[in-house]
Design a protein around this motif. Structure first.
Motif, short mmCIF file in Angstrom:
data_model
loop_
_atom_site.label_atom_id
_atom_site.label_comp_id
_atom_site.label_asym_id
_atom_site.label_seq_id
_atom_site.Cartn_x
_atom_site.Cartn_y
_atom_site.Cartn_z
N TYR A 83 0.85 -1.19 0.00
CA TYR A 83 0.00 0.00 0.00
C TYR A 83 0.88 1.24 0.00
O TYR A 83 1.90 1.31 0.70
CB TYR A 83 -0.89 -0.01 1.25
CG TYR A 83 -1.54 1.31 1.56
CD1 TYR A 83 -2.55 1.83 0.75
CD2 TYR A 83 -1.14 2.05 2.68
CE1 TYR A 83 -3.14 3.04 1.05
CE2 TYR A 83 -1.73 3.25 2.99
CZ TYR A 83 -2.74 3.75 2.17
OH TYR A 83 -3.32 4.95 2.45
N THR A 84 0.51 2.23 -0.79
CA THR A 84 1.24 3.50 -0.83
C THR A 84 0.26 4.65 -0.78
O THR A 84 -0.91 4.51 -1.14
CB THR A 84 2.09 3.63 -2.11
OG1 THR A 84 1.23 3.57 -3.26
CG2 THR A 84 3.13 2.53 -2.21
N ARG A 85 0.78 5.78 -0.33
CA ARG A 85 -0.03 7.00 -0.29
C ARG A 85 0.89 8.20 -0.50
O ARG A 85 1.94 8.30 0.14
CB ARG A 85 -0.76 7.13 1.05
CG ARG A 85 -1.56 8.42 1.19
CD ARG A 85 -2.16 8.54 2.59
NE ARG A 85 -2.87 9.80 2.75
CZ ARG A 85 -3.42 10.20 3.90
NH1 ARG A 85 -3.32 9.42 4.97
NH2 ARG A 85 -4.05 11.35 3.98
N ARG A 86 0.50 9.05 -1.40
CA ARG A 86 1.24 10.30 -1.59
C ARG A 86 0.25 11.42 -1.89
O ARG A 86 -0.88 11.16 -2.29
CB ARG A 86 2.27 10.16 -2.71
CG ARG A 86 1.74 9.92 -4.11
CD ARG A 86 2.92 9.72 -5.07
NE ARG A 86 2.55 9.72 -6.47
CZ ARG A 86 2.23 8.64 -7.16
NH1 ARG A 86 2.23 7.45 -6.55
NH2 ARG A 86 1.91 8.71 -8.45
N THR A 87 0.70 12.63 -1.70
CA THR A 87 -0.18 13.79 -1.85
C THR A 87 0.42 14.76 -2.87
O THR A 87 1.59 15.12 -2.77
CB THR A 87 -0.37 14.51 -0.50
OG1 THR A 87 -0.92 13.59 0.44
CG2 THR A 87 -1.31 15.69 -0.66
N THR B 70 -8.54 5.43 6.50
CA THR B 70 -7.56 6.27 7.18
C THR B 70 -7.02 7.37 6.26
O THR B 70 -6.46 8.35 6.75
CB THR B 70 -6.38 5.41 7.66
OG1 THR B 70 -5.81 4.70 6.54
CG2 THR B 70 -6.85 4.39 8.69
N ALA B 71 -7.18 7.21 4.95
CA ALA B 71 -6.66 8.20 4.01
C ALA B 71 -7.66 9.28 3.64
O ALA B 71 -7.29 10.28 3.03
CB ALA B 71 -6.18 7.50 2.73
N LEU B 72 -8.94 9.10 4.03
CA LEU B 72 -9.92 10.11 3.70
C LEU B 72 -9.64 11.39 4.48
O LEU B 72 -9.52 11.36 5.71
CB LEU B 72 -11.34 9.62 4.01
CG LEU B 72 -11.86 8.45 3.14
CD1 LEU B 72 -13.26 8.07 3.56
CD2 LEU B 72 -11.83 8.81 1.66
#
Length: 412
Positions: free
Chosen positions: A372-376, A409-411
């Motif tokens: 899983y990855t998350r970036r903005t 958790t990313a919302l």
């Protein structure tokens, strides 16, 4: 199934076929699939050039068996978990046949249908009263006076009667009988084919696959036939050739193939992930059309619209207000390269149309095998920020339930 020359390609890949390998009927079928955006067929001086789009599965032609493999390698059990999750269908926890094999999706879906049909046979197939006409030595039911007079000429030793008989030859079972026979034409695994053939004898078939599809579209589930829902879901997938109403394609293809449109399947997964994540936070999904749609008017031709795959209404902490968050599903490898300019423009339009003016934001959800990855992404102009785009990479090797936690958790 007669021997056919097997051709294997991946999504967006192409192959060459000899002029003799495609019959006129094959060319017509491939042309219909091309019109639906599943593949591209072009003729040249020596034969045909066949290119797959974002579609995977199996297509059984007269002389060729085409296997289109996915660009994301997903183990069989995980693949079925995600497909069942998108369809909202429970799956058996002991699906013994769901190992990733060389035949891909077709055998997996056929195995899922087999599991459900075996369960129904163990529990006992549903029976209902069916009106029948028969010639009997005694009166059972109602006398068919017209048939008695015209066919028996007044003789009373045997009577034409109409009666209601309780039997398994009803539409709930017929659609499964038709789907099992379609699955037999698609699978190349001998063990699976043997099991399908063995269970198919317990289910009466419909007259045609189209008749079975029509019955599925008319089916209303009650406490009497609710246990058939999962089996009917897999049957519909096979009978439509991979198309499911409001999920993969509008009409699907004729029997003889199982082709899944992966972008539409991923959109269905993301819609459910986002809806469940929002519900946990006290929010809900909204329609992105009608009064809540973004429309373009005044140009030449028809009016156009911008519609995100999912529009969420989320509560603002410590207030009674809600904010709108557009979510878009992208079936792209955004774990390997940056977000394209076209997608940035699209998400900024969603920000301007739906998000709060002080904190405009939107979400992109893409598949990412292996973690899983998350970036903005911060998009700014000379006068300040234009919007924030959250890019979430969902691990397709994980369980859908785990992915729901990541989205929640990313919302923002």
């Amino acid at each position: 199934m007669p021997d056919r020359f097997e051709v294997r390609i991946g999504e967006y890949e192409s192959t060459r076929l000899g002029i003799e390998q495609l019959t006129p009927r094959d060319v017509d079928r491939l042309g219909a699939l091309q019109a639906r955006g599943c593949l591209t067929l072009a003729a040249d001086r020596t034969g045909w050039r066949l290119k797959a789009d974002a579609t995977v599965g199996v297509l059984v032609l007269d002389r060729v068996r085409l296997v289109v493999e996915p660009k994301f390698a997903i183990p069989g059990r995980q693949l079925m978990s995600w497909l069942a999750y998108a369809l909202g269908t429970p799956i058996a926890t002991t699906a013994r046949r769901w190992a990733t094999g060389p035949d891909g999706y077709a055998d997996l879906v056929a195995a899922a249908l087999l599991e459900e049909c075996e369960k129904l046979v163990r529990e006992g197939l549903r029976r209902d009263y069916v009106r029948r006409q028969s010639l009997e030595p005694v009166l059972r039911g109602r006398l068919d006076a017209a048939a008695q007079a015209t066919l028996r000429y007044g003789q009373l030793d045997r009577l034409y009667v109409r009666a209601f008989v309780r039997e398994t030859d009803i539409w709930d079972n017929r659609v499964l009988g038709s789907a099992l026979r379609v699955a037999l034409t698609l699978t190349a695994d001998s063990d699976l084919a043997r099991d399908l053939h063995g269970i198919a004898g317990a289910f009466p078939p419909a007259a045609t696959p189209n008749a079975a599809l029509g019955a599925l579209d008319r089916t209303q589930y009650t406490r009497l036939n609710a246990r058939y829902r999962a089996a009917h879901t897999w049957a519909r997938l096979l009978l439509r050739g991979g198309g499911v109403t409001d999920l993969l394609t509008d009409r699907g293809t004729s029997a003889g193939g199982l082709l899944l449109a992966m972008p539409a399947l991923w959109e269905a997964v993301v819609r459910r992930l986002g809806t469940e994540a929002a519900a946990f936070l006290g929010g809900h999904a909204l329609p992105s059309g009608g009064r809540t749609g973004i429309t373009v008017r005044g140009d030449l031709g028809n009016n156009s619209a911008f519609r995100p795959d999912l529009l969420l209404s989320l509560p603002v902490p410590d207030t009674a207000d809600h904010v709108l968050l557009p979510v878009d599903a992208k079936y792209k490898r955004y774990d390997r390269h940056g977000v394209g300019a076209g997608d940035v423009h699209q998400l900024l339009t969603y920000c301007a149309g739906y998000a709060a003016s002080d904190t405009p934001s939107a979400v992109i959800v893409h598949p990412r095998p292996g973690g899983y990855t998350r970036r903005t992404l911060q998009v700014r102009g000379p006068r300040g920020g234009l919007g924030t785009i959250h890019v979430l990479g969902i691990d397709t090797h994980a369980r859908p339930e785990r992915a729901t936690e990541w989205v929640r958790t990313a919302l923002p």
